[in-house]
Design an enzyme around this catalytic site. Structure first.
Site, short mmCIF file in Angstrom:
data_model
loop_
_atom_site.label_atom_id
_atom_site.label_comp_id
_atom_site.label_asym_id
_atom_site.label_seq_id
_atom_site.Cartn_x
_atom_site.Cartn_y
_atom_site.Cartn_z
N ASP A 146 10.17 10.18 67.98
CA ASP A 146 9.70 10.24 66.59
C ASP A 146 8.30 10.87 66.60
OD1 ASP A 146 11.99 8.64 66.37
OD2 ASP A 146 11.13 7.41 64.78
N LYS A 192 11.82 11.99 58.58
CA LYS A 192 11.46 10.57 58.39
C LYS A 192 10.27 10.50 57.46
CE LYS A 192 9.61 6.85 61.39
NZ LYS A 192 9.44 6.37 62.78
N LYS A 217 15.53 9.28 57.72
CA LYS A 217 15.03 7.96 58.13
C LYS A 217 13.89 7.52 57.22
CE LYS A 217 12.87 5.46 62.01
NZ LYS A 217 12.51 5.46 63.44
O1 LIG Z 1 9.00 3.54 61.95
C1 LIG Z 1 8.92 2.42 61.54
C2 LIG Z 1 7.76 1.84 60.85
O2 LIG Z 1 6.63 1.87 61.63
C3 LIG Z 1 8.05 0.44 60.45
O3 LIG Z 1 7.22 0.07 59.40
P1 LIG Z 1 7.21 -1.46 58.90
O4 LIG Z 1 6.45 -2.21 59.97
O5 LIG Z 1 6.50 -1.41 57.59
O6 LIG Z 1 8.62 -1.93 58.80
#
Ligand SMILES: O=C[C@H](O)COP(=O)(O)O
Length: 323
Positions: free
Chosen positions: A160, A223, A259
């Site tokens: 990512d 994403k 995503k």
């Molecule tokens: O890629 C994923 C994100 O960092 C997750 O974010 P979150 O902690 O708000 O679910």
């Protein structure tokens, strides 16, 4: 397109195309209309109650179960991986007639990839690593590429990456394209998911243009967010990105994945984003090779709702491991 179906990115990587600014140059987004459309989603299309458990299970298989914290440890990552292997209690899954459910992937920092690989051995659950100076990306390009190579060396299956927001804010599309092509090359056989950090891109036009450039440079997924911006995944931004994915499919025949990430915490979020996908891209996109939900704390609420569906009552929070 093959037989009128989108080509899945797990079977064929997005080959990308030369930079085609004419595909997005004149793009205009009606922001109030996008906001109205997004706001009407939850009210307008509620999924039938009987089907909600199935939709929630589908969300689970699409979750990139994430920990991206400064205090991550190999033990925490191992616990997260145990959850990724068995996200829903076995008895409840059996009641629902489902077996072998896992999350879509586990997503961690590069130094946690080896621990995740060990903990997921034999499970078939891929390990995604953030890289390229996550979350801000403000590092020299050669170091950002070296970080991709490090993560791959540790065993990452998916990368990512974060883009340089400055290229978008300055309208420097060729610089953005070149940076992304270099990252794509460094990713080798690993899937590349490009994080646009949309909360820092100022306008939906910028979001649309950055999405086009990311896909043209060969991203396998686009994403929304790192989870660290002040504003993370929103429905209007997602709507904009999904429409660019549709345009790219129409132009090239290639299906790029989506995503949403950052701030998705409730079962209702999981349902809303799936309805948006369904309405904009169709059922074929609602599978882990084309749809992931990046989330560190969504699974807990989904477990709660599924438990309620199966048992008719809500479990106490302490009985459900945090997602
Ligand atoms: O890629 C994923 C994100 O960092 C997750 O974010 P979150 O902690 O708000 O679910």
């Amino acid at each position: 397109m093959e037989n009128g179906k989108p080509v899945a990115s797990h079977t064929r990587r997005n080959p990308g195309v030369p930079l085609r600014m004419e595909w997005f140059d004149g793009i205009r987004i009606n922001t109030p209309a996008s906001e109205r459309r997004a706001a009407s989603l939850p009210a307008r299309r509620s999924l039938k109650k009987d089907w909600q458990a199935a939709w929630l299970l589908n969300a689970v298989r699409c979750i990139d179960l994430t920990t991206l914290s400064g205090d991550d440890t190999p033990d925490r990552v191992a616990r997260l991986c145990a959850k990724a292997r068995a996200p829903i209690e076995a008895g409840q899954l059996a009641t629902l007639g489902v077996q072998g459910l896992t999350t879509g992937a586990v997503c961690v920092y590069p130094t946690m990839v080896a621990a995740a690989k060990r903990a997921l051995e034999g499970s078939g659950v891929p390990v995604a690593s953030v890289a390229t100076g996550f979350p801000a990306g403000l590092m020299p390009l050669d170091l950002r590429l070296a970080e991709i190579r490090y993560a791959l060396d540790q065993g990452a299956d998916e990368i990512d990456i974060v883009i340089s927001r400055a290229h978008v804010l300055q309208g420097n599309w060729s610089a953005l394209y070149d940076e992304l092509c270099a990252m794509r090359e460094a990713c080798g056989a690993a899937l590349m998911k490009s994080i646009l950090a949309t909360g820092e891109l100022k306008t939906l036009e910028n979001v649309a243009k950055a999405s086009h450039v990311a896909m043209q440079a060969g991203s396998d997924f686009i994403k929304t967010s790192t989870g660290k911006e002040p504003v993370n995944a929103t429905l209007p931004v997602s709507l904009t990105m999904l429409r660019t994915i549709r345009d790219y499919r129409d132009q090239t025949g290639f299906a790029v994945g989506f995503k949403p990430a950052g701030g998705l915490r409730t079962a209702k979020d999981a349902l809303n984003w799936q309805v948006l996908m369904l309405e904009e891209l169709g059922r074929d996109w609602l599978r882990p090779d084309l749809f992931r939900i990046g989330a560190s704390s969504l699974l807990g609420d989904i477990e709660r709702q599924i438990s309620h569906h199966v048992t008719g009552r809500y479990a106490a929070a302490h009985r459900l491991a945090a997602g």
